[in-house]
Design a protein around this motif. Sequence first.
Motif, PDB file in Angstrom:
ATOM      1  N   LEU A 154      50.556   5.208 -84.433  1.00  0.00           N
ATOM      2  CA  LEU A 154      49.979   4.513 -85.706  1.00  0.00           C
ATOM      3  C   LEU A 154      48.377   4.506 -85.822  1.00  0.00           C
ATOM      4  O   LEU A 154      47.995   4.187 -87.027  1.00  0.00           O
ATOM      5  CB  LEU A 154      50.468   3.131 -85.469  1.00  0.00           C
ATOM      6  CG  LEU A 154      52.085   2.992 -85.236  1.00  0.00           C
ATOM      7  CD1 LEU A 154      52.534   1.443 -84.854  1.00  0.00           C
ATOM      8  CD2 LEU A 154      53.059   3.589 -86.268  1.00  0.00           C
ATOM      9  N   GLY A 155      47.684   4.576 -84.887  1.00  0.00           N
ATOM     10  CA  GLY A 155      46.495   4.641 -85.162  1.00  0.00           C
ATOM     11  C   GLY A 155      45.520   4.064 -83.880  1.00  0.00           C
ATOM     12  O   GLY A 155      46.136   4.805 -82.610  1.00  0.00           O
ATOM     13  N   LYS A 156      44.567   3.448 -83.805  1.00  0.00           N
ATOM     14  CA  LYS A 156      43.786   3.528 -82.721  1.00  0.00           C
ATOM     15  C   LYS A 156      43.822   1.961 -82.230  1.00  0.00           C
ATOM     16  O   LYS A 156      43.487   0.970 -82.802  1.00  0.00           O
ATOM     17  CB  LYS A 156      42.152   3.422 -82.846  1.00  0.00           C
ATOM     18  CG  LYS A 156      41.499   3.475 -81.713  1.00  0.00           C
ATOM     19  CD  LYS A 156      39.704   3.699 -82.150  1.00  0.00           C
ATOM     20  CE  LYS A 156      38.932   3.305 -80.884  1.00  0.00           C
ATOM     21  NZ  LYS A 156      37.490   3.256 -80.988  1.00  0.00           N
ATOM     22  N   PRO A 157      44.705   1.767 -80.715  1.00  0.00           N
ATOM     23  CA  PRO A 157      44.677   0.267 -80.324  1.00  0.00           C
ATOM     24  C   PRO A 157      43.679  -0.063 -79.594  1.00  0.00           C
ATOM     25  O   PRO A 157      42.823   0.546 -78.745  1.00  0.00           O
ATOM     26  CB  PRO A 157      45.783   0.667 -79.477  1.00  0.00           C
ATOM     27  CG  PRO A 157      45.889   1.810 -79.105  1.00  0.00           C
ATOM     28  CD  PRO A 157      45.233   2.646 -80.002  1.00  0.00           C
ATOM     29  N   SER A 158      43.455  -1.453 -79.779  1.00  0.00           N
ATOM     30  CA  SER A 158      42.218  -2.172 -78.990  1.00  0.00           C
ATOM     31  C   SER A 158      42.939  -3.470 -78.281  1.00  0.00           C
ATOM     32  O   SER A 158      43.575  -4.060 -79.027  1.00  0.00           O
ATOM     33  CB  SER A 158      41.135  -2.434 -79.896  1.00  0.00           C
ATOM     34  OG  SER A 158      40.552  -1.379 -80.436  1.00  0.00           O
ATOM     35  N   TYR A 159      42.792  -3.383 -77.119  1.00  0.00           N
ATOM     36  CA  TYR A 159      43.130  -4.687 -76.383  1.00  0.00           C
ATOM     37  C   TYR A 159      41.965  -5.885 -76.558  1.00  0.00           C
ATOM     38  O   TYR A 159      40.998  -5.619 -76.240  1.00  0.00           O
ATOM     39  CB  TYR A 159      43.530  -4.627 -75.038  1.00  0.00           C
ATOM     40  CG  TYR A 159      43.764  -5.726 -74.073  1.00  0.00           C
ATOM     41  CD1 TYR A 159      45.208  -6.257 -74.487  1.00  0.00           C
ATOM     42  CD2 TYR A 159      42.798  -6.227 -73.194  1.00  0.00           C
ATOM     43  CE1 TYR A 159      45.446  -7.474 -73.798  1.00  0.00           C
ATOM     44  CE2 TYR A 159      43.245  -7.480 -72.587  1.00  0.00           C
ATOM     45  CZ  TYR A 159      44.564  -8.142 -72.803  1.00  0.00           C
ATOM     46  OH  TYR A 159      45.064  -9.328 -72.455  1.00  0.00           O
ATOM     47  N   MET A 160      42.454  -6.890 -77.308  1.00  0.00           N
ATOM     48  CA  MET A 160      41.614  -7.914 -77.467  1.00  0.00           C
ATOM     49  C   MET A 160      41.491  -9.199 -76.604  1.00  0.00           C
ATOM     50  O   MET A 160      40.766 -10.034 -76.510  1.00  0.00           O
ATOM     51  CB  MET A 160      41.895  -8.489 -79.007  1.00  0.00           C
ATOM     52  CG  MET A 160      41.702  -7.380 -79.776  1.00  0.00           C
ATOM     53  SD  MET A 160      40.453  -6.415 -79.740  1.00  0.00           S
ATOM     54  CE  MET A 160      38.864  -7.567 -79.975  1.00  0.00           C
ATOM     55  N   GLY A 161      42.737  -9.433 -75.825  1.00  0.00           N
ATOM     56  CA  GLY A 161      42.616 -10.585 -74.852  1.00  0.00           C
ATOM     57  C   GLY A 161      44.189 -11.133 -74.671  1.00  0.00           C
ATOM     58  O   GLY A 161      45.232 -10.458 -75.130  1.00  0.00           O
ATOM     59  N   ALA A 162      44.098 -12.497 -74.488  1.00  0.00           N
ATOM     60  CA  ALA A 162      45.574 -12.982 -74.357  1.00  0.00           C
ATOM     61  C   ALA A 162      46.484 -13.179 -75.878  1.00  0.00           C
ATOM     62  O   ALA A 162      45.574 -12.845 -76.738  1.00  0.00           O
ATOM     63  CB  ALA A 162      45.414 -14.420 -73.546  1.00  0.00           C
ATOM     64  N   ALA A 163      47.498 -13.807 -75.548  1.00  0.00           N
ATOM     65  CA  ALA A 163      48.347 -14.075 -76.624  1.00  0.00           C
ATOM     66  C   ALA A 163      47.696 -14.740 -77.818  1.00  0.00           C
ATOM     67  O   ALA A 163      46.834 -15.740 -77.584  1.00  0.00           O
ATOM     68  CB  ALA A 163      49.597 -14.742 -76.456  1.00  0.00           C
ATOM     69  N   GLY A 164      47.757 -14.182 -78.962  1.00  0.00           N
ATOM     70  CA  GLY A 164      46.797 -14.864 -80.212  1.00  0.00           C
ATOM     71  C   GLY A 164      45.577 -14.205 -80.483  1.00  0.00           C
ATOM     72  O   GLY A 164      45.182 -14.134 -81.682  1.00  0.00           O
ATOM     73  N   SER A 165      45.186 -13.409 -79.632  1.00  0.00           N
ATOM     74  CA  SER A 165      43.643 -12.691 -79.661  1.00  0.00           C
ATOM     75  C   SER A 165      43.787 -11.764 -80.744  1.00  0.00           C
ATOM     76  O   SER A 165      42.708 -11.490 -81.504  1.00  0.00           O
ATOM     77  CB  SER A 165      43.245 -12.143 -78.257  1.00  0.00           C
ATOM     78  OG  SER A 165      42.892 -13.168 -77.246  1.00  0.00           O
ATOM     79  N   GLY A 166      44.930 -10.890 -80.702  1.00  0.00           N
ATOM     80  CA  GLY A 166      44.920  -9.904 -81.662  1.00  0.00           C
ATOM     81  C   GLY A 166      44.967 -10.758 -83.166  1.00  0.00           C
ATOM     82  O   GLY A 166      44.139 -10.227 -84.187  1.00  0.00           O
ATOM     83  N   GLN A 167      45.786 -11.594 -83.202  1.00  0.00           N
ATOM     84  CA  GLN A 167      45.651 -12.282 -84.734  1.00  0.00           C
ATOM     85  C   GLN A 167      44.326 -13.034 -85.069  1.00  0.00           C
ATOM     86  O   GLN A 167      43.827 -12.899 -86.079  1.00  0.00           O
ATOM     87  CB  GLN A 167      46.679 -13.474 -84.864  1.00  0.00           C
ATOM     88  CG  GLN A 167      48.002 -13.036 -84.680  1.00  0.00           C
ATOM     89  CD  GLN A 167      48.641 -12.160 -85.691  1.00  0.00           C
ATOM     90  OE1 GLN A 167      47.897 -11.898 -86.678  1.00  0.00           O
ATOM     91  NE2 GLN A 167      49.712 -11.498 -85.591  1.00  0.00           N
ATOM     92  N   SER A 168      43.610 -13.504 -83.976  1.00  0.00           N
ATOM     93  CA  SER A 168      42.350 -13.853 -84.287  1.00  0.00           C
ATOM     94  C   SER A 168      41.387 -12.951 -84.575  1.00  0.00           C
ATOM     95  O   SER A 168      40.344 -13.020 -85.679  1.00  0.00           O
ATOM     96  CB  SER A 168      41.417 -14.589 -82.896  1.00  0.00           C
ATOM     97  OG  SER A 168      42.183 -15.785 -82.722  1.00  0.00           O
TER      98      SER A 168
END
Length: 309
Positions: free
Chosen positions: A169-183
């Motif tokens: 789908l694209g380029k994933p980046s891990y941002m942190g714990a649950a909720g971090s993606g939405q932030s």
Amino acid sequence: MSNNNPYPTPITPSKTRIGWIGTGVMGAAMASRILSAGYTLTIYARTPSKTQSLQSLGAQLVNSPSQVAKTSDIIFTMLGHPPDVRQIVLENPDSILSSINPGTVIIDHTSSHPDLAKQIFNAARAKNCWAVDAPVSGGDIGARDGKLAIFAGGDESVVRWLYPLFSLLGKPSYMGAAGSGQSCKIANQITVGGSLLGLSEGLVFAESAGLDKLQWLEAVKGGAAGSLVMELFGERMIGRDFGPGGFAEYMVKDLGMGLDVVEQGGDEVAVLPGAALSKQLFSSMVANGDGKLGTQGLITVIERMNGRN
């Protein structure tokens, strides 16, 4: 965050069953890429007619989220608003979590609220499952071409196990714990909103100064003013192509969630005057009946303010 991957077996088209819920402009394009990679796809949509193109590619349509859950190892959701996510995943008698199998992973690509992402993560863990919040950026073109930016929050080992799917789908980046993606997505939308406003005002000013708008666009996009927003939307704005990659009304939602986090965070979160202004202007689009236009339609608000529309 766990250092032990609970899924040692790789994801493969022959063994991994995929479920997909949400087949709008973005969801349908993303799901078609999963299908094209050879995965078996079970889909649910509140408007079944939107699934015809996916069915023609081999997807199987079922009648409820719970039916998707019963037959899937990994479930993607790509919905409109946080209440939709809550109903589909958590609270409906036929919700995903009502019938989920232990070990299933839920991936929510919806732009939603960080607090809801945390609730879903905890509810999934209570069922011996995992949840990842993974909103995206890149619009309909990015979804079609597999060039989305994917912001993932949750258990790091689970997120990295999912990379073979995310990479379709694209380029994933891990941002942190649950909720971090939405932030991360909210911060992204704050930035995009400001960029769209600047581009809209730049085009209106260029026209008022007697410049050829296409010539102006070509001249400045290689300089400091250039951005992916300009690449994606500049010519579409000039050509009055306001077809949605992301709806203007969704931008109101996303910016509103950012301001909501600010209100809840007290002194821990900075004041965001630009986000508040962007939300007000996108809200004007909705008030004008243009909420279903693409976000690049923001230029119509600036034009109206200048008596040009």
